[in-house]
Design a protein around this motif. Structure first.
Motif, PDB file in Angstrom:
ATOM      1  N   ASP A 120       0.939  -1.470  -0.015  1.00  0.00           N
ATOM      2  CA  ASP A 120       0.168   0.037   0.022  1.00  0.00           C
ATOM      3  C   ASP A 120       0.867   1.284   0.140  1.00  0.00           C
ATOM      4  N   ASP A 121       2.177   1.226   0.842  1.00  0.00           N
ATOM      5  CA  ASP A 121       2.822   2.309   0.824  1.00  0.00           C
ATOM      6  C   ASP A 121       3.877   2.436  -0.030  1.00  0.00           C
ATOM      7  N   GLU A 122       4.224   1.468  -1.074  1.00  0.00           N
ATOM      8  CA  GLU A 122       5.541   1.421  -1.622  1.00  0.00           C
ATOM      9  C   GLU A 122       5.345   2.384  -3.013  1.00  0.00           C
ATOM     10  N   LYS A 123       6.771   3.035  -2.892  1.00  0.00           N
ATOM     11  CA  LYS A 123       6.950   3.903  -4.068  1.00  0.00           C
ATOM     12  C   LYS A 123       7.715   3.103  -4.984  1.00  0.00           C
ATOM     13  N   VAL A 124       7.683   3.644  -6.315  1.00  0.00           N
ATOM     14  CA  VAL A 124       8.161   2.776  -7.512  1.00  0.00           C
ATOM     15  C   VAL A 124       8.768   3.899  -8.410  1.00  0.00           C
ATOM     16  N   ILE A 125       9.629   3.727  -9.294  1.00  0.00           N
ATOM     17  CA  ILE A 125      10.314   4.557 -10.196  1.00  0.00           C
ATOM     18  C   ILE A 125       9.655   3.950 -11.507  1.00  0.00           C
TER      19      ILE A 125
ATOM     20  N   THR B 251      18.220   5.570  -2.532  1.00  0.00           N
ATOM     21  CA  THR B 251      16.997   5.988  -1.494  1.00  0.00           C
ATOM     22  C   THR B 251      16.189   4.858  -0.883  1.00  0.00           C
ATOM     23  N   GLN B 252      16.314   5.174   0.239  1.00  0.00           N
ATOM     24  CA  GLN B 252      15.737   3.943   1.409  1.00  0.00           C
ATOM     25  C   GLN B 252      14.234   3.478   0.899  1.00  0.00           C
ATOM     26  N   SER B 253      13.307   4.541   0.619  1.00  0.00           N
ATOM     27  CA  SER B 253      11.951   4.137   0.264  1.00  0.00           C
ATOM     28  C   SER B 253      11.821   3.496  -1.260  1.00  0.00           C
ATOM     29  N   LEU B 254      12.816   3.304  -1.947  1.00  0.00           N
ATOM     30  CA  LEU B 254      12.655   3.052  -3.418  1.00  0.00           C
ATOM     31  C   LEU B 254      13.525   1.461  -3.463  1.00  0.00           C
ATOM     32  N   CYS B 255      12.733   0.348  -4.082  1.00  0.00           N
ATOM     33  CA  CYS B 255      13.298  -0.836  -4.154  1.00  0.00           C
ATOM     34  C   CYS B 255      13.131  -1.328  -5.554  1.00  0.00           C
TER      35      CYS B 255
ATOM     36  N   VAL C 226      -0.269  -4.209 -11.419  1.00  0.00           N
ATOM     37  CA  VAL C 226       0.602  -4.283 -10.395  1.00  0.00           C
ATOM     38  C   VAL C 226      -0.044  -3.721  -8.777  1.00  0.00           C
ATOM     39  N   GLY C 227      -0.849  -2.631  -9.133  1.00  0.00           N
ATOM     40  CA  GLY C 227      -1.588  -2.224  -8.007  1.00  0.00           C
ATOM     41  C   GLY C 227      -0.802  -1.111  -7.564  1.00  0.00           C
ATOM     42  N   PHE C 228       0.145  -0.294  -8.035  1.00  0.00           N
ATOM     43  CA  PHE C 228       0.545   0.715  -7.356  1.00  0.00           C
ATOM     44  C   PHE C 228      -0.195   1.973  -7.378  1.00  0.00           C
TER      45      PHE C 228
ATOM     46  N   ASN D 148       2.065   7.039  -5.539  1.00  0.00           N
ATOM     47  CA  ASN D 148       3.461   6.581  -5.131  1.00  0.00           C
ATOM     48  C   ASN D 148       4.397   6.269  -6.341  1.00  0.00           C
ATOM     49  N   ILE D 149       3.716   6.642  -7.476  1.00  0.00           N
ATOM     50  CA  ILE D 149       4.843   6.584  -8.672  1.00  0.00           C
ATOM     51  C   ILE D 149       5.461   7.575  -8.876  1.00  0.00           C
ATOM     52  N   ILE D 150       6.872   7.723  -9.240  1.00  0.00           N
ATOM     53  CA  ILE D 150       7.778   8.683  -9.390  1.00  0.00           C
ATOM     54  C   ILE D 150       8.115   8.556 -10.799  1.00  0.00           C
ATOM     55  N   LEU D 151       7.733   9.522 -11.740  1.00  0.00           N
ATOM     56  CA  LEU D 151       8.068   9.241 -13.119  1.00  0.00           C
ATOM     57  C   LEU D 151       9.683  10.021 -13.117  1.00  0.00           C
ATOM     58  N   VAL D 152      10.654   9.218 -13.624  1.00  0.00           N
ATOM     59  CA  VAL D 152      12.036   9.660 -13.653  1.00  0.00           C
ATOM     60  C   VAL D 152      12.355   9.598 -15.233  1.00  0.00           C
ATOM     61  N   GLY D 153      13.097  10.547 -15.811  1.00  0.00           N
ATOM     62  CA  GLY D 153      13.258  10.681 -17.053  1.00  0.00           C
ATOM     63  C   GLY D 153      14.497  11.260 -17.567  1.00  0.00           C
ATOM     64  N   ASP D 154      15.426  11.028 -18.359  1.00  0.00           N
ATOM     65  CA  ASP D 154      16.610  12.033 -18.473  1.00  0.00           C
ATOM     66  C   ASP D 154      16.544  12.381 -20.154  1.00  0.00           C
ATOM     67  N   SER D 155      16.621  13.628 -20.592  1.00  0.00           N
ATOM     68  CA  SER D 155      16.706  14.183 -21.745  1.00  0.00           C
ATOM     69  C   SER D 155      15.187  13.840 -22.267  1.00  0.00           C
ATOM     70  N   ALA D 156      15.254  13.009 -23.612  1.00  0.00           N
ATOM     71  CA  ALA D 156      14.011  12.893 -24.129  1.00  0.00           C
ATOM     72  C   ALA D 156      13.272  12.099 -23.355  1.00  0.00           C
ATOM     73  N   GLY D 157      13.616  11.218 -22.329  1.00  0.00           N
ATOM     74  CA  GLY D 157      12.832  10.470 -21.535  1.00  0.00           C
ATOM     75  C   GLY D 157      12.082  11.600 -20.390  1.00  0.00           C
TER      76      GLY D 157
END
Length: 333
Positions: free
Chosen positions: A75-80, A110-114, A149-151, A155-164
């Motif tokens: 329930d509290d899990e963050k994801v990239i 980052t502790q909260s990301l696995c 997956v049920g996130f 709790n979803i963190i979008l991470v992108g570099d440049s065009a991403g």
């Protein structure tokens, strides 16, 4: 980072055409979500001749993790949710790609990301996969994270570099703009990490005295690469279409574009002090601050750093300093 030659020639780069599994590689196919495509996006896709399709996607887990691929989210899990760079014409989301060092390193700090998830979105080429093919693919991956997956979206963190980062901005814009129009469309993410975002494909910041020219001798990307990739990405839409807010939210027009980032989630923006895109990234930052408030936008300009320097694992201590800043920001979300 724009082209593979900038990080060393890469042979047999995985693409959207096949799922490339192997030792230590967790991947699966994700189905397209045509039922979530509506409005302008639907019209743009039809005009460009692109459809929602099944695409490969890959997971990266924290070192030593006992997680099973696709394991249901706590329930509290963050994801990239990671979107790789490469000007939409190169590189890959595959765990063997140099771009994968970005989510892998953020998880390690980052502790909260696995774990991190990324779709192998379609790369564009002359006559193939122009905008919005990549946005359709990113939408499919986001829907998978939420609905399969049920996130929780927050709790979803979008991470992108440049065009991403450009793609992360476009996906968030679509989710916000169509929240009332599309049944079962997931809510926007809880945060965004934008690393050297390619946020103006029009070249409107290419004026005398700008970073576009002043930093040409200090950056790793060139005008030719950027301009060629922009033209290919536009495809049948034409170059004027690059001014679209989905593609160039930092387009330096005569208007104020007030409200462009209304309802966007908190954002962390990184830029290199000697990259040619610096001025456009600062325009993006200023517009986000104006619409969202200074408390929701954190920007870090690293002096003497080039475009997407996160990929250069030996660029220390600047790289580790950036990773620690991102980790601190994530923990405060």
């Amino acid at each position: 980072m724009i082209f593979p030659l900038r990080v060393g020639r890469i042979q047999n780069i995985p693409t959207h055409k096949a799922l490339e599994l192997g030792k230590g590689v967790d991947g699966l196919y994700v189905d397209g979500v045509p039922e979530l495509v509506t409005g302008e996006l639907s019209k743009w896709a039809e005009f460009a001749g692109v459809e929602a399709i099944r695409i490969p996607a890959y997971w990266i887990h924290e070192s030593g993790s006992q997680l099973v691929m696709g394991e249901k989210a706590r329930d509290d899990e963050k994801v990239i949710y990671f979107c790789h760079g490469g000007a939409y014409v190169s590189l890959s989301s595959h765990p063997s790609s140099p771009t994968s060092e970005t989510p892998r390193s953020i998880i390690a700090h980052t502790q909260s990301l696995c774990r991190s998830f990324a779709v192998e979105y379609r790369l564009t080429a002359l006559g193939e996969n122009p905008f919005p093919a990549q946005l359709l693919d990113a939408l499919a991956g986001y829907s998978y994270l939420v609905n399969t997956v049920g996130f929780r979206p927050e709790n979803i963190i979008l991470v992108g570099d440049s065009a991403g980062a450009n793609l992360a901005l476009a996906l968030t814009r679509y989710l916000i703009s169509n929240s009332q129009a599309v049944k079962d469309l997931p809510s926007p993410p809880g945060g965004m990490v934008l690393l050297s975002p390619w946020c103006d494909l029009t070249g409107s910041h290419a004026v005398p005295g700008s970073s576009y020219y002043e930093n040409i001798s200090t950056d790793l990307i060139s005008h030719v690469e950027i301009e060629l990739a922009s033209h290919i990405f536009a495809g049948p839409h034409g170059l004027e279409f690059l001014k679209n807010e989905y593609i160039s939210p930092a387009y330096k027009d005569s208007g104020s574009r007030v409200g462009l980032f209304k309802d966007f989630p908190p954002a962390f923006i990184s830029a290199g002090g000697v990259e040619i895109l610096l001025d456009s990234i600062m325009t993006l930052r200023d517009r986000m601050v104006a619409d969202m408030g200074a408390d929701k936008v954190e920007a870090l300009v690293t002096e003497d750093a080039f475009h997407a320097f996160m990929l250069a694992t030996s660029f220390e201590p600047q790289r580790t300093q950036l990773l620690k800043a991102i980790a601190n920001w994530v923990e405060r979300l």
